[in-house]
Design a protein around this motif. Structure first.
Motif, PDB file in Angstrom:
ATOM      1  N   GLY A 173     -43.500  47.431   8.337  1.00 29.81           N
ATOM      2  CA  GLY A 173     -43.972  46.559   9.407  1.00 29.81           C
ATOM      3  C   GLY A 173     -44.760  45.377   8.880  1.00 29.81           C
TER       4      GLY A 173
ATOM      5  N   ALA B  97     -40.948  44.598  13.137  1.00 32.46           N
ATOM      6  CA  ALA B  97     -42.256  44.970  12.592  1.00 32.46           C
ATOM      7  C   ALA B  97     -43.063  45.759  13.617  1.00 32.46           C
TER       8      ALA B  97
ATOM      9  N   LEU C 189     -44.353  49.640  13.265  1.00 31.74           N
ATOM     10  CA  LEU C 189     -45.789  49.937  13.292  1.00 31.74           C
ATOM     11  C   LEU C 189     -46.136  50.900  14.422  1.00 31.74           C
TER      12      LEU C 189
END
Length: 550
Positions: free
Chosen positions: A305, A324, A328
């Protein structure tokens, strides 16, 4: 250095002597001294390590219960007002009776209290008073380190080596003291040199992976480019030594991605960034194994991420940012609520959301980012090396929200949060510089020019520590180049505050960091080097150490 068993036996003798002194002569100070309970806690800790590493040798569990119980019982008799001592004694004595070892040990009055006083009034008091099983992490590591060093000196096996380097890394992360990280790197190099050639390539690959990770961490703290260049080379050699489906391969690929990301941050070479993304993607795509636990996968997803987020910043391709955020969010779901790594993952997600706000203007992303950064700060203890980074992120995001809504509270919080971050001395200097810059910017946004000048001046004052003498000339120049506008902003704010003399001083300090270091060199070592090269190198090492970041 006494072994854990020897320490446990010595502490048991000290506690027994305290109890004896009180029972013979009524010496209350012997048992009420503050260090008495500390000795009990250390006794339990030493005995646990004796059992774990040395196969026992310390007091038996019933002896621990008896000593602990009697110490608290004597403290209760000597000073009944002492909080929890009565309850702690009953707690220990009841355990002793359950072990069928207390018939001749537990006093009759304590037996009556155990029968008559409701259990919920004393149950668990021993753990609360002695903090058994709750030793602070930093104190536990400091207790272990000398034991592990001594054990490694006696029996230099790989398991002890790995345990010691891991504890040294943890100690560095808790304090920011670079000496512990340097020691871990030296140990890792030493084990690589000592590995017999007959050992399998995989063992060498694992050791290389550990060295590469440590070098990457040191690069992030000190900024020496040689460290990150070596880390990338070492990690690539590690991957070459491993099988394609080696269970340690995913974590090594992820570490390589982190190292490549660090070099990209310094040199801005797009090839490094693309290689970092590829390495992190490969890490998350490989099947799990002994080296890829749930927590290990969470770290890999977080690294992925972060590099995707950085590539979005470089090329502004929204799919990178979307991927990303997805990585995450998944990483965070894999971590337990009390995991010490959670604040870092939460902060990374906050950064990604703030970038999406910058790209799309969605206010909900900005509000969520503020909440995430607040959670990261709240979950990180004071003095932790990463705390200043989370404070800086929170400050920058509050500045963005202040610019959007003009709420004075956000502006004040942005300034105060950044100010707090500057004071975290255990943090990398670059993060403290960033926090000082946020302090200056947030104060300038509120037209508080004097305070803004103070913030930017704090950043300028940190530049000599950022580009410290221990780095080579190229590394120092590149670090200062990243902050080339800092001095201009500091001088402009000082002028706006009506202090042109200070503006001139800041310009002189900020633009002459390397020149000042050159003029400030203590002495010419040419003659010393000709007569005693080793002494000259030692003097240079000490001089560099004096100029190193705190």
């Amino acid at each position: 250095m006494p072994t854990a068993s020897e320490q446990a036996l010595a502490l048991a003798g000290t506690i027994a002597a305290r109890i004896g002194a009180y029972r013979r002569s009524g010496d209350a100070a012997a048992v009420t001294a503050p260090e008495a309970v500390e000795e009990v806690r250390r006794l339990w800790l030493a005995t646990a390590y004796a059992a774990l590493w040395e196969g026992g040798g310390g007091p038996a569990e019933w002896e621990l219960l008896a000593l602990s119980g009697w110490l608290h019982w004597c403290r209760h008799l000597a000073g009944p007002s002492l909080a929890d001592d009565h309850a702690a004694a009953l707690d220990h004595f009841s355990e002793l009776l359950l072990h069928r070892q207390g018939d001749q040990i537990v006093p009759e009055r304590a037996r009556r209290d155990i029968d008559e006083i409701p259990r919920d009034r004393w149950d668990g008091a021993a753990a609360r008073v002695d903090r058994i099983g709750e030793t602070p992490e930093l104190e536990r590591i400091d207790f272990e380190l000398p034991l592990l060093r001594d054990r490694l000196a006696r029996t230099p096996d790989l398991a002890t080596h790995d345990l010691l380097t891991g504890r040294l890394r943890e100690r560095f992360e808790h304090s920011g003291d670079i000496r512990f990280l340097n020691e871990a790197i030296v140990l890792k190099r030493d084990v690589l040199e000592r590995l017999p050639r007959r050992r399998r390539r995989r063992v060498r690959g694992i050791a290389l992976s550990g060295l590469g990770t440590l070098l990457t961490i040191r690069f992030g703290h000190l900024g020496e480019r040689d460290d990150v260049d070596e880390a990338i080379g070492v990690l690539r050699r590690s991957l070459t030594a491993m099988r394609r489906r080696d269970p340690v391969r995913p974590t090594t690929l992820s570490a390589l991605g982190a190292a490549l990301r660090g070099r990209y941050d310094r040199l801005r070479n797009p090839a490094d960034l693309d290689a970092a993304v590829d390495a992190c993607r490969d890490a998350t795509a490989l099947p799990g194994g002994a080296g890829t636990t749930i927590l290990g996968r969470a770290e890999m997803l977080s690294n992925l991420g972060v590099v995707l987020q950085i590539r979005f910043e470089a090329h502004r391709r929204l799919p990178d940012l979307t991927a990303a955020i997805e990585a995450l969010r998944e990483a965070i779901t894999l971590l337990p609520a009390d995991d010490p790594e959670l604040p870092g993952y939460v902060s990374n997600l906050g950064l990604a959301l703030r970038h999406r706000f910058d790209a799309t203007g969605t206010a909900e992303d900005l509000d969520e980012a503020v909440r995430l950064f607040e959670a990261a700060v709240d979950g990180t203890p004071d003095g932790h090396a990463d705390r200043v980074m989370y404070l800086s992120n929170l400050s920058g995001t509050l500045q963005s929200r202040h610019a959007l809504s003009s709420l004075p509270r956000d502006g004040r919080r942005a300034r105060d949060t950044a100010y707090e971050g500057v004071a975290v001395r255990s943090a990398p200097v670059a993060e403290r510089v960033k926090a000082a810059q946020h302090w200056g910017r947030s104060a300038a946004a509120m037209a508080d020019w004097a305070d803004a000048a103070d913030g930017f001046a704090a950043a300028v004052d940190l530049l000599p520590l950022l580009a410290w003498r221990g780095l080579n000339r190229t590394s120092r120049e590149l670090l200062l180049l990243d902050w080339r506008h800092l001095t201009d902003n500091a001088a402009a704010c000082a002028c706006a505050a009506g202090d042109p003399a200070r503006a001139l001083c800041l310009m002189e300090v900020g633009r002459a960091v390397l020149w000042t270091q050159q003029l400030d060199t203590r002495t010419d070592l040419t003659a010393v080097r000709a007569a005693a090269p080793a002494l000259a190198e030692r003097l240079l090492t000490v001089a560099n150490g004096m100029g190193a970041p705190a």
